[in-house]
Design an enzyme around this catalytic site. Structure first.
Site, PDB file in Angstrom:
ATOM      1  N   LYS A  79       0.806  -1.185   0.023  1.00 54.72           N
ATOM      2  CA  LYS A  79       0.078   0.002   0.086  1.00 54.72           C
ATOM      3  C   LYS A  79       1.036   1.172  -0.070  1.00 54.72           C
ATOM      4  O   LYS A  79       1.835   1.282   0.622  1.00 54.72           O
ATOM      5  CB  LYS A  79      -0.839  -0.068   1.096  1.00 54.72           C
ATOM      6  N   SER A 154      -9.599   1.548   3.234  1.00 56.64           N
ATOM      7  CA  SER A 154      -8.797   2.289   2.326  1.00 56.64           C
ATOM      8  C   SER A 154      -7.608   1.437   1.408  1.00 56.64           C
ATOM      9  O   SER A 154      -7.274   1.964   0.414  1.00 56.64           O
ATOM     10  CB  SER A 154      -8.003   3.288   3.114  1.00 56.64           C
ATOM     11  N   SER A 178      -9.381  -1.080   7.365  1.00 60.95           N
ATOM     12  CA  SER A 178      -8.904  -0.809   6.109  1.00 60.95           C
ATOM     13  C   SER A 178      -8.453  -1.999   5.262  1.00 60.95           C
ATOM     14  O   SER A 178      -8.155  -2.125   3.920  1.00 60.95           O
ATOM     15  CB  SER A 178      -8.020   0.245   5.920  1.00 60.95           C
TER      16      SER A 178
HETATM   17  N1  GLN Z   1     -13.017   3.521   6.909  1.00 62.25           N
HETATM   18  C1  GLN Z   1     -12.263   4.124   7.967  1.00 62.25           C
HETATM   19  C2  GLN Z   1     -11.721   5.283   7.979  1.00 62.25           C
HETATM   20  O1  GLN Z   1     -12.133   6.006   6.915  1.00 62.25           O
HETATM   21  C3  GLN Z   1     -11.162   2.806   8.302  1.00 62.25           C
HETATM   22  C4  GLN Z   1      -9.918   3.396   7.499  1.00 62.25           C
HETATM   23  C5  GLN Z   1      -8.859   2.714   7.697  1.00 62.25           C
HETATM   24  O2  GLN Z   1      -8.608   1.739   8.518  1.00 62.25           O
HETATM   25  N2  GLN Z   1      -7.543   3.212   7.391  1.00 62.25           N
HETATM   26  O3  GLN Z   1     -11.214   5.990   8.937  1.00 62.25           O
END
Ligand code: GLN
Length: 491
Positions: A79, A154, A178
């Site tokens: 990532k 994400s 994420s």
């Molecule tokens: N969807 C969650 C957020 O927007 C989790 C994102 C993540 O785990 N980086 O914070």
């Protein structure tokens, strides 16, 4: 013979170590697949094919193949919020569009050491903030199961890359779901380890008390090997746990020992297993539970009342921490810089206005508000107390159960753009993943079914801190007796 890209990381590495396959041959096959499929998927933000081939060939030159590491020649993507020396690291943001990393994240360094072929950087929501990968400054990733569908986020690029067999495994980060949620939406497995089990050194920070480096892959055994290689204390990360020394975590070996689920007590918190689920998700869970009972597990309902506060608690803490972490992007030392007519405050304001996207700005504003004088105790302090309550309830549940189980996402993949104007609806998608994040627990998502139109459905295991081995064992046993993980979006 099974095509290269459909083999597990464990078996590819074995073939490379035995001399049956060359690392360069494997790299070439995956690069060709990326070239053929990623034009429409957009899972990758950058693939330096020349560097990939040079590194794979260098591995092949090694005289004694038996000294090659456990990931020898395995193509792994990362990532783009993990830094690798000499490569860009954008975090999906205009702010870091041209940033080239001067050092390497611990996880990537350990993978290099283990012989992996680091393939390229995958797409993400800007700084990890989002659940669909639509918040990337460089355009969304598409779900391999349908180009008009989101891959989740994400780590949507990492999950889509694995689901389309563009790499054997992809590293991601999970702050509130994420890795697990995109894994579920793309039909693969994803592991968020215990907080502190994997090093955050070299991970571009979002919310430091929640950020975990994890991975997604098609096969659970590959995730176990990944944890064995990448887990363990790192003196470069002050929150890294010291009770799992590097190199002393035989998770992969433990998988081979448990073939069924006899004696395992599995709890299903009713608050996470009913309210708000789409019908097909609930139905898939039902059939998964039948399979688990058939394997000898004792499955019972339980209760975690504090999870009803989990989404607001998570978003308050994550935004507060993000507002502090993102203060470093001021255009002075690195990142985008815009002129301010000779005034430093104007330069900082211009740089941040141009560098950050709308969702990041929203979160920095809300997070700053939650920490501001007069409101801090009411918001941030209250969220910390709710987090403690939730931790205590988990601890109580684990006195009765070895593992907890629920779906990973209340709904399968939805169309791109459908949640764009409704941040609250988007945040509610995280209801099932943020509890384990707040409590710092290991959690794993794996495929457990599909909708009538073929979209994957995932379920999530949770275990006590440092019992990553348990979530991996349970998932491995389920995988062994089902075939959901073998369904492929792309031939
Ligand atoms: N969807 C969650 C957020 O927007 C989790 C994102 C993540 O785990 N980086 O914070």
């Amino acid at each position: 013979m099974t095509p290269l890209w459909q083999q597990s990381a464990v078996s590819l590495a074995r073939a490379v170590r035995n001399g049956e396959l060359r690392a360069a041959e494997v790299a070439t096959a995956f690069l060709a697949r990326i070239a053929a499929l990623d034009g429409t998927l957009h899972a990758f933000l950058g693939v330096d094919a020349e560097r990939v081939l040079a590194e794979a060939s260098a591995l092949d030159q090694r005289a004694d193949r038996s000294t090659l590491g456990p990931f020898a020649g395995v193509p792994i993507a990362w990532k783009d919020n993990l830094v690798r020396c000499g490569e860009r690291a954008t975090a999906g943001s205009r702010m870091l569009e041209n940033f080239v990393a001067p050092y390497t994240a611990t996880t990537l360094a350990r993978l290099e050491q283990a012989g992996a072929t680091l393939l390229g950087r995958t797409n993400l929501d800007e700084f990890g903030m989002g659940s669909t990968t639509e918040n990337s400054a460089f355009g969304p990733t598409h779900n391999p199961w349908g180009e008009s569908l989101v891959p989740g986020g994400s780590s949507g690029g990492s999950a889509a890359a694995v689901a389309a067999d563009l790499c054997s495994l992809a590293v991601g980060s999970d702050t509130g779901g994420s890795i697990r949620q995109p894994a579920a939406l793309c039909g693969i497995a994803g592991l968020k380890p215990t907080y502190g089990r994997t090093s955050r050194y070299g991970l571009i920070a979002y919310a430091s008390s929640l950020d975990c480096v994890g991975a997604c892959a098609r096969y659970v055994e590959d995730l176990a090997l990944w944890l064995d290689v990448c887990g363990g204390n790192d003196p470069n990360d002050a929150t890294s746990r010291s009770d799992t020394p590097a190199g002393d975590a035989p998770t992969l070996a433990a998988l081979q020992q448990r073939r069924d689920l006899r004696t395992l007590r599995i709890g299903m918190p009713w608050q996470l297993n009913g309210p708000g689920l789409e019908d097909e998700v609930a139905a898939s869970m039902q059939s998964a539970v039948e399979v688990l009972r058939g394997l000898g597990a004792q499955v019972h309902e339980c209760s975690l009342p504090a999870v009803s506060y989990a989404v607001p608690t998570y978003y308050l803490l994550a935004m507060a921490e993000a507002s502090s972490n993102l203060a470093r992007y001021d255009g002075v030392r690195y990142g985008l810089q815009r002129p301010g007519g000779g005034r430093i405050e104007a330069m900082i304001a211009a740089s941040r206005s141009a560098g950050f996207g709308a969702e990041v700005k929203l979160r920095v504003l809300l997070g700053t508000f939650a920490l501001s004088h007069g409101y801090q105790d009411q918001y941030y302090g209250q969220a910390l107390r709710a987090r403690e309550l939730l931790r205590a309830e988990f601890a109580q549940a684990f006195e009765q159960f070895d593992l907890l189980l629920c779906p990973t996402s209340p709904a399968p993949a939805f169309p791109l753009g459908s949640h764009r104007d409704d941040p609250l609806a988007m945040y509610l998608c995280d209801a099932l993943t943020v509890p384990a994040s707040l409590a710092g627990l290991p959690a794993l998502s794996q495929p457990c079914g599909a909708t009538a139109d073929g979209r994957p459905i995932g379920m999530q295991w949770m275990a006590p801190a440092q019992r990553d081995d348990l979530v991996l064992q349970a998932a491995h046993a389920f995988e062994r007796h089902t075939s959901h993980h073998l369904r492929r979006a792309r031939p």
